[in-house]
Every structure is written in C-alpha cells, then in structure tokens.
Design a protein around this motif. Structure first.
Motif, PDB file in Angstrom:
ATOM      1  N   VAL A  19       0.836  -1.199   0.000  1.00  0.00           N
ATOM      2  CA  VAL A  19       0.000   0.000   0.000  1.00  0.00           C
ATOM      3  C   VAL A  19       0.871   1.249   0.000  1.00  0.00           C
ATOM      4  N   GLY A  20       1.893   1.250   0.818  1.00  0.00           N
ATOM      5  CA  GLY A  20       2.784   2.399   0.879  1.00  0.00           C
ATOM      6  C   GLY A  20       3.449   2.701  -0.454  1.00  0.00           C
ATOM      7  N   LYS A  21       3.705   1.668  -1.234  1.00  0.00           N
ATOM      8  CA  LYS A  21       4.348   1.851  -2.542  1.00  0.00           C
ATOM      9  C   LYS A  21       3.412   2.515  -3.552  1.00  0.00           C
ATOM     10  N   LEU A  22       2.105   2.465  -3.298  1.00  0.00           N
ATOM     11  CA  LEU A  22       1.160   3.088  -4.224  1.00  0.00           C
ATOM     12  C   LEU A  22       1.420   4.580  -4.374  1.00  0.00           C
TER      13      LEU A  22
ATOM     14  N   VAL B 105      -3.450  10.897  -4.710  1.00  0.00           N
ATOM     15  CA  VAL B 105      -4.671  11.250  -5.437  1.00  0.00           C
ATOM     16  C   VAL B 105      -4.911  10.274  -6.584  1.00  0.00           C
ATOM     17  N   ASP B 106      -3.848   9.865  -7.269  1.00  0.00           N
ATOM     18  CA  ASP B 106      -3.986   8.880  -8.351  1.00  0.00           C
ATOM     19  C   ASP B 106      -4.534   7.562  -7.820  1.00  0.00           C
ATOM     20  N   ALA B 107      -4.024   7.146  -6.649  1.00  0.00           N
ATOM     21  CA  ALA B 107      -4.538   5.912  -6.033  1.00  0.00           C
ATOM     22  C   ALA B 107      -6.009   6.066  -5.677  1.00  0.00           C
ATOM     23  N   GLY B 108      -6.391   7.280  -5.298  1.00  0.00           N
ATOM     24  CA  GLY B 108      -7.787   7.542  -4.984  1.00  0.00           C
ATOM     25  C   GLY B 108      -8.691   7.385  -6.193  1.00  0.00           C
ATOM     26  N   LYS B 109      -8.203   7.790  -7.339  1.00  0.00           N
ATOM     27  CA  LYS B 109      -8.983   7.628  -8.561  1.00  0.00           C
ATOM     28  C   LYS B 109      -9.144   6.145  -8.898  1.00  0.00           C
ATOM     29  N   GLN B 110      -8.085   5.364  -8.670  1.00  0.00           N
ATOM     30  CA  GLN B 110      -8.185   3.911  -8.886  1.00  0.00           C
ATOM     31  C   GLN B 110      -9.221   3.310  -7.951  1.00  0.00           C
ATOM     32  N   TYR B 111      -9.166   3.726  -6.693  1.00  0.00           N
ATOM     33  CA  TYR B 111     -10.133   3.220  -5.724  1.00  0.00           C
ATOM     34  C   TYR B 111     -11.548   3.579  -6.130  1.00  0.00           C
ATOM     35  N   GLN B 112     -11.754   4.849  -6.482  1.00  0.00           N
ATOM     36  CA  GLN B 112     -13.107   5.330  -6.757  1.00  0.00           C
ATOM     37  C   GLN B 112     -13.733   4.631  -7.957  1.00  0.00           C
ATOM     38  N   ALA B 113     -12.892   4.181  -8.888  1.00  0.00           N
ATOM     39  CA  ALA B 113     -13.408   3.494 -10.076  1.00  0.00           C
ATOM     40  C   ALA B 113     -14.114   2.195  -9.719  1.00  0.00           C
ATOM     41  N   LYS B 114     -13.697   1.562  -8.614  1.00  0.00           N
ATOM     42  CA  LYS B 114     -14.296   0.298  -8.192  1.00  0.00           C
ATOM     43  C   LYS B 114     -14.733   0.345  -6.733  1.00  0.00           C
TER      44      LYS B 114
END
Length: 440
Positions: A183-186, A195-204
């Motif tokens: 997770v930390g590597k994200l 924020v990019d990881a947040g967009k990945q999360y929000q997609a699913k």
C-alpha cells in the motif's frame, strides 16, 4: 492532539472532576521563577485545573489518577473542548484579562509562535521550573516554545509524524493491495500519487464509500511536508506566495474535483459518524489520529484498519502545556505539567491513544519502540512513527499560522467540496478573511 490543529468539532465541553487528597509538591519558595504562587503550606489541599482540547490522553492513560494517588492532597479537574480554534480564541481573551484561566493550559503548535512572541510574558518560564531540562525534548520542539528572551513557556506533549491509515476491507473490495508495504508503494514519494490511487479506488469503490475523508485533511497533510508553509524564517506571513501552500491547495482542489473525498469537515459529528459507517477508506494519519480512529470506528473497525507509510515524511500537529502566571498555583501546576510530559508518561499515552512522545527519552522507551497496535491489524506503530519522527524537518512557524490554516481549510477547501465553488473564487475569499483576521 493533536491538531490542530487537533479536533475542531463544534464545541463540546467535557468536564470531569477527579478528587482525592495529597502532599503538595516540594519546590522553590512562593513567587520565584521556579514556580510562582503557592499556598505556603505543603500539606494544604489544592485543586489544579487543566484546560485542553481534543485528546491529550492524560485521562485515558490514567495519569490524573496516578498523580493524585502519589500526591493525596491534590485534586485535578480538567476541561476538554473539541473545537481547537474556539479554545484558542477563548484562551487569548482570558490571558488578556488575567482571569478565567486554568492552572495549566494546552497550546497547539499552530499557535505556539503567537503565544511565545506576543504573549510570552503571560506564562511562567518552565525552563526554570524544578525538574525541567529543555534538552530532554527534541531540540526543534523546545525551540518552538521559546521566547526571544530565552524563556521556555511550553513543555511539549507530543508530535505528529505522518502515516496513512487505511481500511483493508475497503481496499480489497476496490481491487487495491492490502499489505501495508504494498500500500505504501502506491504513493511513495509524491502526494499526487495518493490522489492517483484515490482515482483507482473510486473506479471500483464499494457503494457509498470514498477514498479519503476530507480534502482539507489532505491539504494539511501535504503542506506539512513543505519547507515553507504559511510564514518564512523571520515569522513574516507569506502564505499568498508560498510554493508549499500553492502545492497543497492545488492537490486538495484536484482531490475535491475528482470526487475521491467524502467532503467531510474533520472533527465534526458527521465525520465522527462516518468512521463507524465505513464511509471512507483512508485518511492522513499523524500518530495522534490513531486514537481518534479507534474511538469512533468502535469495535466493528478493529482489525480492519492498518497503517502504511506516507508519501513524504512530515509532521502535522503536536502541542504544549503552559502555566499562565495568573493561575492560583503556578508552582504546583509547573510540577504537574513537568510530570505529565516526562518520557515515562508520554510513553504510556502513546500506547493508549497513539500520541507520539516529543521527548528524546520518550521516543526511546521500549514501550514506544516495540509498540504494536492490535486495533490496526497489529501494525508496528512504534517503529512506523518513531522512524518518521527522525525524518521530520519542521518548517518555520509564524504567529498567525493557526488562524490561516483554519481559514484555508474550513472556508476555502471545504467550500469547494461542499458547494463546488470555483477555486479562484474560494481562494479570493480566503485571502479576504485572512486579511480581516490578521491585518495581513
């Protein structure tokens, strides 16, 4: 307690009276620099009042009871207010009038420069108090509470090295890794990756959930990593031209516009309730935040939260204990403040509520170094936060930093989140409010 700052929920006064009997502390004579006023009778019963905000952990760690058991003539009363800005505004009013003050008053790091630079003569010099050695604290921590004349007006309680707390169950449902190292590597190295990881999360994302709690919280976290924030090294307010403020503002605006945030104002009742309802998957997590998470997530969240490294090492929050000269028992109050902030007590607080020690000895305590948080999937929080503390490079703090931070987050970023206000218009409103508040 962090922040404020620490929790800024609508003012809720929690007053508790803890009573028993005890010996007054031995200290210097009444009126001296080592303590100030005292009753003159070492066996007299006294009451010490402590005023603070948020969660300092003194009650939760049993420290008030422990102190009174060892000093049977001392009664401790404490008033805890959740709205840090209202607390500070009230404190400055009481300091100006010299009345209505507790024997010990907490001050959040965002206001310590104002306390030291413009209100320093209102506080006891704790550097001269019995049993206090300023060198026991991290050097930068003591420096923050030192006046230009060299008086130490505050004893550091905690610091707020950063991490990211996240829900493994929501991450798994959204197809993201759950192991804390992965997770930390994200987002390693850059808050924009968060924020990019947040967009990945929000997609699913699981229905009704968001990646993070608050774009305002993201602003505070990102800014805390910047070498120049609201003020420069001379104390001059430079937020309008600060590269750090601009970077954090743009980041929080991007998060709000991408709708990866739940849009909650931190430390308000809806935010508190969102923990129990699992409405968001992450939040910027200085060490003191872990106690808040476990409190409001409750038993249902145990084992579902974990702790990962932040994008960039930084410090958000921390506080000090001060002793106003106008207090009734300054000598005894200074002794209590010194005891509450000693390494052994700071270690007990960390293991109970997660507030990381600001003393060198506290950070080295085995109870801190070896701490694992059962609630957070047995995350090695002692190692995570103590290691993060070593990398902290604190930015200069100016007298108006706390006020500016509140206005930017509660009036600027939140306005964009709640109402979709154009960022340029929101920023213009921020600068007007800051000008009105500070005259800058």
């Amino acid at each position: 307690m962090r922040t404020t700052s620490r929790p800024r929920r609508a003012a809720v006064l929690a007053t508790a009276v803890l009573a028993t009997s005890a010996l007054l502390l031995t200290a210097c004579s009444s009126g001296s620099d080592k303590g100030g006023s005292g009753s003159g009778d070492a066996n007299a019963k006294i009451t010490l009042n402590v005023g603070d905000f948020g969660t300092f952990g003194f009650k939760e760690a049993g420290l008030y009871d422990e102190y009174m058991a060892a000093h049977p003539n001392v009664t401790i009363k404490y008033d805890t207010v959740q709205d840090g800005q209202k607390y500070w505004d009230a404190l400055t009013t009481h300091l100006a009038s010299g009345s209505g003050l507790a024997d010990i008053q907490a001050v959040e790091v965002g206001y310590i420069a104002q306390a030291a630079n413009t209100l320093g003569d209102k506080f006891v010099d704790l550097g001269k108090a019995e049993g206090v050695n300023p060198a026991n604290w991290l050097a930068w921590k003591s420096k923050q509470a030192t006046t230009q004349s060299g008086a130490l007006i505050g004893l550091g309680t905690d610091i707020g090295p950063m991490a990211i707390c996240y829900r493994t169950d929501l991450f798994q449902q959204a197809g993201l890794p759950t192991d804390r190292e992965a997770v930390g590597k994200l987002w390693a190295g850059d808050w924009s990756k968060f924020v990019d990881a947040g967009k990945q999360y929000q997609a699913k994302a699981p229905a009704g959930t968001f990646f993070t709690d608050s774009a305002s919280g993201l602003f505070n976290a990102a800014l805390s990593a910047e070498p120049v924030q609201y003020s420069d090294a001379s104390g001059k307010l430079v937020y309008k031209d600060s590269a750090g403020v601009k970077k954090a503002w743009d980041l929080s605006v991007s998060a709000a516009q991408a709708k990866i945030s739940a849009g909650l104002r931190q430390f308000q009742d809806p935010w508190n309730a969102a923990f129990a309802n699992a409405k968001f998957a992450t939040l910027a997590c200085p060490s003191w935040m872990t106690g808040i998470i476990s409190k409001y997530s409750g038993d249902s969240g145990k084992g579902k939260w974990d702790v990962a490294a932040p994008p960039v090492a930084s410090n958000w929050g921390g506080a000090f204990l001060t002793v106003p000269k106008a207090g009734k028992h300054t000598k005894e109050a200074a002794a209590l403040a010194a005891w509450l902030t000693a390494p052994e007590q700071q270690a007990k607080i960390f293991t109970k509520v997660g507030n990381l020690p600001s003393t060198v000895g506290g950070l080295q305590q085995p109870a801190v170094q070896g701490a694992k948080a059962e609630y957070f999937n047995n995350a090695p929080t002692g190692q995570i936060f103590a290691a993060a503390a070593q990398a902290i490079k604190p930015a200069p703090i100016g007298e108006q930093d706390g006020n500016v931070k509140t206005i930017i987050t509660d009036n600027g970023v939140l306005d964009i989140e709640e109402h979709g206000t154009d960022p340029a218009k929101a920023w213009a409103n921020v600068t007007k409010l800051v000008d009105d508040k500070t005259g800058h």
